[in-house]
Design a protein around this motif. Structure first.
Motif, PDB file in Angstrom:
ATOM      1  N   LEU A  26       0.896  -1.129  -0.129  1.00 62.81           N
ATOM      2  CA  LEU A  26      -0.118  -0.142  -0.174  1.00 62.81           C
ATOM      3  C   LEU A  26       0.916   0.927  -0.294  1.00 62.81           C
ATOM      4  CD1 LEU A  26      -2.399  -1.032   2.745  1.00 62.81           C
ATOM      5  CD2 LEU A  26      -2.604  -1.257   0.237  1.00 62.81           C
ATOM      6  N   ASP A  27       2.100   1.321   0.740  1.00 60.49           N
ATOM      7  CA  ASP A  27       2.707   2.475   0.424  1.00 60.49           C
ATOM      8  C   ASP A  27       4.172   1.797   0.667  1.00 60.49           C
ATOM      9  OD1 ASP A  27       2.788   1.551   3.452  1.00 60.49           O
ATOM     10  OD2 ASP A  27       2.757   3.475   4.407  1.00 60.49           O
ATOM     11  N   GLY A  28       5.258   3.508   0.548  1.00 56.70           N
ATOM     12  CA  GLY A  28       6.589   2.859   0.410  1.00 56.70           C
ATOM     13  C   GLY A  28       6.987   3.027  -0.763  1.00 56.70           C
ATOM     14  N   PRO A  29       8.360   2.425  -0.490  1.00 53.73           N
ATOM     15  CA  PRO A  29       9.097   2.254  -2.111  1.00 53.73           C
ATOM     16  C   PRO A  29       8.532   1.654  -2.775  1.00 53.73           C
ATOM     17  CG  PRO A  29      10.411   1.761  -0.214  1.00 53.73           C
ATOM     18  CD  PRO A  29       9.200   2.518   0.644  1.00 53.73           C
ATOM     19  N   PHE A  30       7.913   0.469  -2.215  1.00 52.21           N
ATOM     20  CA  PHE A  30       7.401  -0.456  -4.012  1.00 52.21           C
ATOM     21  C   PHE A  30       5.641  -0.237  -3.985  1.00 52.21           C
ATOM     22  CE2 PHE A  30      11.042  -2.101  -1.101  1.00 52.21           C
ATOM     23  CZ  PHE A  30      11.829  -2.406  -2.136  1.00 52.21           C
ATOM     24  N   ALA A  31       5.247   0.740  -2.959  1.00 50.17           N
ATOM     25  CA  ALA A  31       3.406   0.673  -3.132  1.00 50.17           C
ATOM     26  C   ALA A  31       3.063   0.387  -4.892  1.00 50.17           C
ATOM     27  CB  ALA A  31       3.165   2.671  -3.325  1.00 50.17           C
ATOM     28  N   SER A  32       2.351  -0.245  -4.198  1.00 47.68           N
ATOM     29  CA  SER A  32       1.737  -0.957  -6.082  1.00 47.68           C
ATOM     30  C   SER A  32       1.926  -1.995  -6.595  1.00 47.68           C
ATOM     31  CB  SER A  32       0.809  -0.116  -6.763  1.00 47.68           C
ATOM     32  OG  SER A  32       2.164   0.838  -7.535  1.00 47.68           O
ATOM     33  N   PHE A  33       3.117  -2.461  -5.708  1.00 49.35           N
ATOM     34  CA  PHE A  33       3.540  -3.672  -6.501  1.00 49.35           C
ATOM     35  C   PHE A  33       2.863  -4.814  -5.934  1.00 49.35           C
ATOM     36  CE2 PHE A  33       7.665  -1.854  -7.472  1.00 49.35           C
ATOM     37  CZ  PHE A  33       7.826  -2.291  -7.890  1.00 49.35           C
ATOM     38  N   ASN A  34       2.703  -6.304  -6.368  1.00 50.69           N
ATOM     39  CA  ASN A  34       1.998  -7.177  -5.897  1.00 50.69           C
ATOM     40  C   ASN A  34       3.434  -8.346  -5.003  1.00 50.69           C
ATOM     41  OD1 ASN A  34      -0.433  -6.060  -5.787  1.00 50.69           O
ATOM     42  ND2 ASN A  34      -0.922  -7.632  -7.288  1.00 50.69           N
ATOM     43  N   GLY A  35       2.910  -8.949  -4.301  1.00 47.67           N
ATOM     44  CA  GLY A  35       3.965  -9.921  -4.105  1.00 47.67           C
ATOM     45  C   GLY A  35       3.471 -11.152  -2.781  1.00 47.67           C
ATOM     46  N   LEU A  36       3.997 -12.619  -2.847  1.00 50.39           N
ATOM     47  CA  LEU A  36       3.468 -13.204  -2.096  1.00 50.39           C
ATOM     48  C   LEU A  36       4.482 -13.695  -0.125  1.00 50.39           C
ATOM     49  CD1 LEU A  36       3.980 -16.448  -4.405  1.00 50.39           C
ATOM     50  CD2 LEU A  36       1.825 -15.443  -3.431  1.00 50.39           C
ATOM     51  N   VAL A  37       3.308 -13.719   0.469  1.00 52.04           N
ATOM     52  CA  VAL A  37       4.068 -13.675   1.849  1.00 52.04           C
ATOM     53  C   VAL A  37       4.257 -14.530   2.213  1.00 52.04           C
ATOM     54  CG1 VAL A  37       3.066 -13.456   4.258  1.00 52.04           C
ATOM     55  CG2 VAL A  37       1.706 -12.031   2.794  1.00 52.04           C
ATOM     56  N   GLU A  38       6.391 -14.430   3.298  1.00 55.65           N
ATOM     57  CA  GLU A  38       6.674 -15.202   2.752  1.00 55.65           C
ATOM     58  C   GLU A  38       7.415 -15.682   4.369  1.00 55.65           C
ATOM     59  OE1 GLU A  38      10.768 -14.723   1.162  1.00 55.65           O
ATOM     60  OE2 GLU A  38      10.461 -15.453  -0.579  1.00 55.65           O
ATOM     61  N   GLU A  39       6.824 -14.521   5.434  1.00 61.73           N
ATOM     62  CA  GLU A  39       7.743 -14.910   7.083  1.00 61.73           C
ATOM     63  C   GLU A  39       6.471 -14.195   7.459  1.00 61.73           C
ATOM     64  OE1 GLU A  39      10.848 -14.341   7.944  1.00 61.73           O
ATOM     65  OE2 GLU A  39      11.536 -15.429   6.380  1.00 61.73           O
ATOM     66  N   LEU A  40       5.313 -14.055   7.766  1.00 58.30           N
ATOM     67  CA  LEU A  40       5.288 -13.155   9.439  1.00 58.30           C
ATOM     68  C   LEU A  40       5.572 -12.619  10.563  1.00 58.30           C
ATOM     69  CD1 LEU A  40       1.348 -14.736   8.702  1.00 58.30           C
ATOM     70  CD2 LEU A  40       2.653 -12.550   7.907  1.00 58.30           C
ATOM     71  N   ASP A  41       5.553 -11.978  11.518  1.00 52.32           N
ATOM     72  CA  ASP A  41       7.116 -11.641  13.090  1.00 52.32           C
ATOM     73  C   ASP A  41       6.014 -10.883  13.656  1.00 52.32           C
ATOM     74  OD1 ASP A  41       8.786 -11.012  14.915  1.00 52.32           O
ATOM     75  OD2 ASP A  41      10.014 -11.061  13.385  1.00 52.32           O
ATOM     76  N   PHE A  42       5.133 -11.200  13.888  1.00 55.66           N
ATOM     77  CA  PHE A  42       3.787 -10.940  15.158  1.00 55.66           C
ATOM     78  C   PHE A  42       4.529 -10.487  16.405  1.00 55.66           C
ATOM     79  CE2 PHE A  42       1.208 -14.165  13.541  1.00 55.66           C
ATOM     80  CZ  PHE A  42       0.237 -12.792  12.689  1.00 55.66           C
ATOM     81  N   ASP A  43       6.036 -10.816  16.735  1.00 57.33           N
ATOM     82  CA  ASP A  43       6.595  -9.554  17.847  1.00 57.33           C
ATOM     83  C   ASP A  43       6.896  -8.857  17.542  1.00 57.33           C
ATOM     84  OD1 ASP A  43       6.502 -11.622  20.149  1.00 57.33           O
ATOM     85  OD2 ASP A  43       8.477 -12.921  18.535  1.00 57.33           O
TER      86      ASP A  43
END
Length: 178
Positions: free
Chosen positions: A133-150
């Protein structure tokens, strides 16, 4: 002397129990014996459909804190309130908690109100396709590799110049592609 007691109520009915106890105390003329009835809550941030949402969540689901001058009338008032299963304590005798312990519960509540906890629920998992949604890669699509809840971070593999590149982002920076 009024002391803090923990009342066990049906989960989801804490506010109704609080209102019922206060209303019944006024009706019976026991308002002076019932100083305070509180449902400890905290504010958390959740991400739903890519938007940050502030949500009130119960700090202790199924429990209500009450500052009571315990008499037989007050005991029966609380015990006979609909959706109340009883007091926290051994046997039929309600156990008061110390002011310090009560302050701990309300201290957590005050901290949560002053600075909402950064607890975020995400609606995507590893392997899901997401949009940045935002940042330098805004509007890029990708696959979730990892989730770090901490750390509240998600590692997304985005395609840059035809090459898969892992990018670490905040939970709020991505949304699930439907």
């Amino acid at each position: 002397m009024a002391r803090w007691y923990i009342i066990h109520a049906y989960s989801g009915f804490e506010n109704k129990v609080r209102d019922s106890i206060i209303a019944e105390a006024e009706r019976l003329g026991l308002s002076e014996a019932v100083e305070a009835v509180e449902v400890p809550t905290e504010t958390v941030t959740e991400v739903k459909r890519g938007k940050k949402v502030q949500v009130e969540r119960k700090f202790m689901p199924g429990y209500v804190l009450a500052k009571l001058t315990m008499t037989d009338d007050v005991y029966h008032l609380v015990k006979n309130t609909p959706k109340v299963t009883g007091f926290l304590g051994s046997g039929n005798k309600p156990q008061p908690i110390s002011e310090r312990e009560a302050a701990r519960y309300f201290g957590g509540v005050e901290e949560a109100k002053a600075a909402p906890k950064k607890h975020v629920n995400v609606d995507y998992e590893i392997g899901d396709q997401v949009k940045v949604l935002d940042g330098p890669f805004a509007s890029f699509n990708g696959l979730v590799e990892e989730l770090d809840f901490d750390k509240q971070k998600v590692k997304v593999s985005v395609s840059i110049f035809g090459r898969a590149t892992p990018v670490e982002l905040d939970f709020e920076q991505v949304e699930l592609v439907k």
